[in-house]
Write an enzyme that holds these catalytic residues in place. Structure first.
Site, PDB file in Angstrom:
ATOM      1  N   ASP A 168      -5.974  -0.012   3.278  1.00 34.30           N
ATOM      2  CA  ASP A 168      -5.462   1.349   3.102  1.00 34.30           C
ATOM      3  C   ASP A 168      -6.077   2.250   4.166  1.00 34.30           C
ATOM      4  O   ASP A 168      -7.287   2.459   4.188  1.00 34.30           O
ATOM      5  CB  ASP A 168      -5.847   1.836   1.692  1.00 34.30           C
ATOM      6  N   GLU A 180      -1.370  -0.181   3.673  1.00 38.54           N
ATOM      7  CA  GLU A 180      -1.002   1.063   2.988  1.00 38.54           C
ATOM      8  C   GLU A 180      -1.237   2.300   3.860  1.00 38.54           C
ATOM      9  O   GLU A 180      -2.290   2.431   4.484  1.00 38.54           O
ATOM     10  CB  GLU A 180      -1.832   1.145   1.705  1.00 38.54           C
ATOM     11  N   GLU A 232       1.882   7.235  -2.656  1.00 42.82           N
ATOM     12  CA  GLU A 232       0.967   8.105  -3.405  1.00 42.82           C
ATOM     13  C   GLU A 232       1.024   9.551  -2.916  1.00 42.82           C
ATOM     14  O   GLU A 232       0.599  10.454  -3.629  1.00 42.82           O
ATOM     15  CB  GLU A 232      -0.467   7.567  -3.314  1.00 42.82           C
ATOM     16  N   HIS A 250       0.843   3.186  -7.653  1.00 45.64           N
ATOM     17  CA  HIS A 250      -0.459   3.629  -7.162  1.00 45.64           C
ATOM     18  C   HIS A 250      -1.244   4.140  -8.365  1.00 45.64           C
ATOM     19  O   HIS A 250      -0.716   4.865  -9.204  1.00 45.64           O
ATOM     20  CB  HIS A 250      -0.269   4.758  -6.147  1.00 45.64           C
TER      21      HIS A 250
HETATM   22 MG   LIG Z   1      -3.955   4.684  -0.949  1.00 45.46          MG
END
Ligand SMILES: [Mg+2]
Length: 381
Positions: free
Chosen positions: A197, A223, A249, A299
């Site tokens: 991420d 991500e 998200e 998420h």
């Molecule tokens: Mg994230």
């Protein structure tokens, strides 16, 4: 059943001095959220979570939504998002905005909780779908920390708890990215699902370089390599790397998700059940995702309430495009391993992700019981 009271409960837990942590685009010194508590005329209580800056979203819930919701049947939950978009609640000009969507979500989820409790069934059964009984939790861990932490430490802790999959923070340069992924792979082993991420900390060019530099580590997804609004960046990366991309998200509402899906900018969408508009909206996004064969993996960085909501949603998702029992990979469900008592302390029976499997609560509504005495310890308004 009719809703008679709407209350927003802003919560915060301050981390100790020097213990801030987060991703590559900022660290947090506290864990915060807002719970929405609905009460019905028969005394039943329903819970939802509005995952945004607590006092601000609490004011929205009570000032903008409460009057519109009092007197409604919980059966009206699926119509709530439309009422926000058309301006019947709030105003059509602000309905798409992030905080409004978060407030909507908290209320909508709490309505489903009431609905489930009224009928005596868990929400995933109300939503239909396949009703899986467990998911494979992945540890969200290896954060960027204010203190000097060996990245191996939190990953070893996750492995000891039985996690077989993990998502880690990267995005501070090629060398550090590689070191962190290598560490995770060494600890979790060759078969583990590992996700990374970036929290949008790279330009498209930097992201392509980093992702290609990690190609030997067999990442399950990447991500938010670039900021959420950089849609052309997603397109560019998608064309130049061979790893699935994920985002969601920081995308709000069906119109933003529709672009991610229609333009095939990502391979996985990640609606948050404290932000995305609620269960009906999440279900709509999931159906929309099938039109371009995009996966849906929620998420989750929420309190115990939002985590339970995400779990109910996950259990309702279709197998598409996999034939039943033939899925090439397990359903991976995010489970944060960083300090956050709001995740476990406010539930009478906390969700247990250890041992490589997380059961979907089968009790009615969200399937969890909020400990209202515990809430008072974190309440900030
Ligand atoms: Mg994230």
């Amino acid at each position: 059943m009719e809703i008679t009271a709407v209350k927003a409960i802003p919560l915060s837990h301050d981390l100790e001095e020097g213990r801030s942590f987060g991703g590559t685009r900022g660290m947090t010194g506290s864990r915060e959220t807002t719970l929405v508590r609905l009460e019905a005329d028969d005394g039943t209580v329903g819970w939802g979570e509005a995952f945004a800056s607590p006092r601000a979203v609490a004011a929205l819930v009570e000032d903008v939504f409460a009057d519109a919701v009092i007197g409604l049947s919980p059966l009206a939950a699926p119509s709530l998002a439309e009422r926000v978009y058309t301006g019947d609640i709030g105003g059509y000009d602000t309905g798409r905005q992030a905080f409004v969507q978060c407030a909507l979500t908290g209320i909508e989820v709490a309505m489903w909780d009431l609905r489930g409790k009224q009928l005596g069934v868990p929400i995933h059964k109300l939503l239909g779908g396949r009703g899986i009984e467990s998911v494979v939790p992945y540890a969200s861990t290896m954060y960027v920390t204010e203190w000097d932490q060996d990245p191996a430490e939190p990953m070893e802790a996750a492995a000891e708890e039985g996690f077989t999959a993990a998502k880690i923070k990267i995005g501070r340069g090629l060398e550090d990215d590689r070191h962190r992924v290598e560490t995770a792979r060494e600890i979790l082993g060759d078969d583990a699902h590992i996700m990374v991420d970036y929290n949008g900390n790279y330009t498209p060019r930097q992201a392509v370089k980093s992702i290609n530099n990690l190609s030997s580590y067999d990442l399950t997804w990447v991500e938010e390599p670039v900021p959420p609004e950089n849609l052309s960046g997603y397109r560019e990366i998608k064309n130049r790397v061979d790893v699935p991309l994920a985002a969601g998200e920081a995308h709000f509402g069906r119109f933003e998700f529709k672009r991610l899906i229609d333009e095939q900018l990502v391979d996985v969408i990640q609606p948050n059940l404290g932000q995305c508009g609620g269960f009906a909206e999440a279900q709509f996004l999931a159906k929309l995702a099938t039109t371009e064969n995009v996966l849906v993996r929620p998420h989750v960085w929420n309190s115990g309430v939002g985590t339970a909501a995400a779990l109910q949603f996950a259990a309702s998702l279709p197998d598409y495009p996999n034939a039943p029992e033939m899925a090439p990979e397990p359903f991976l469900f995010e489970f944060d391993r960083s300090e956050n008592p709001l995740r476990h302390d406010i539930l009478e029976t906390p969700l247990d992700p250890t041992g490589g499997s997380l059961s979907v609560p089968q009790k009615s509504g969200l399937g969890v019981t909020v400990d209202e005495t515990a809430l008072e310890r974190y309440r900030i308004g």
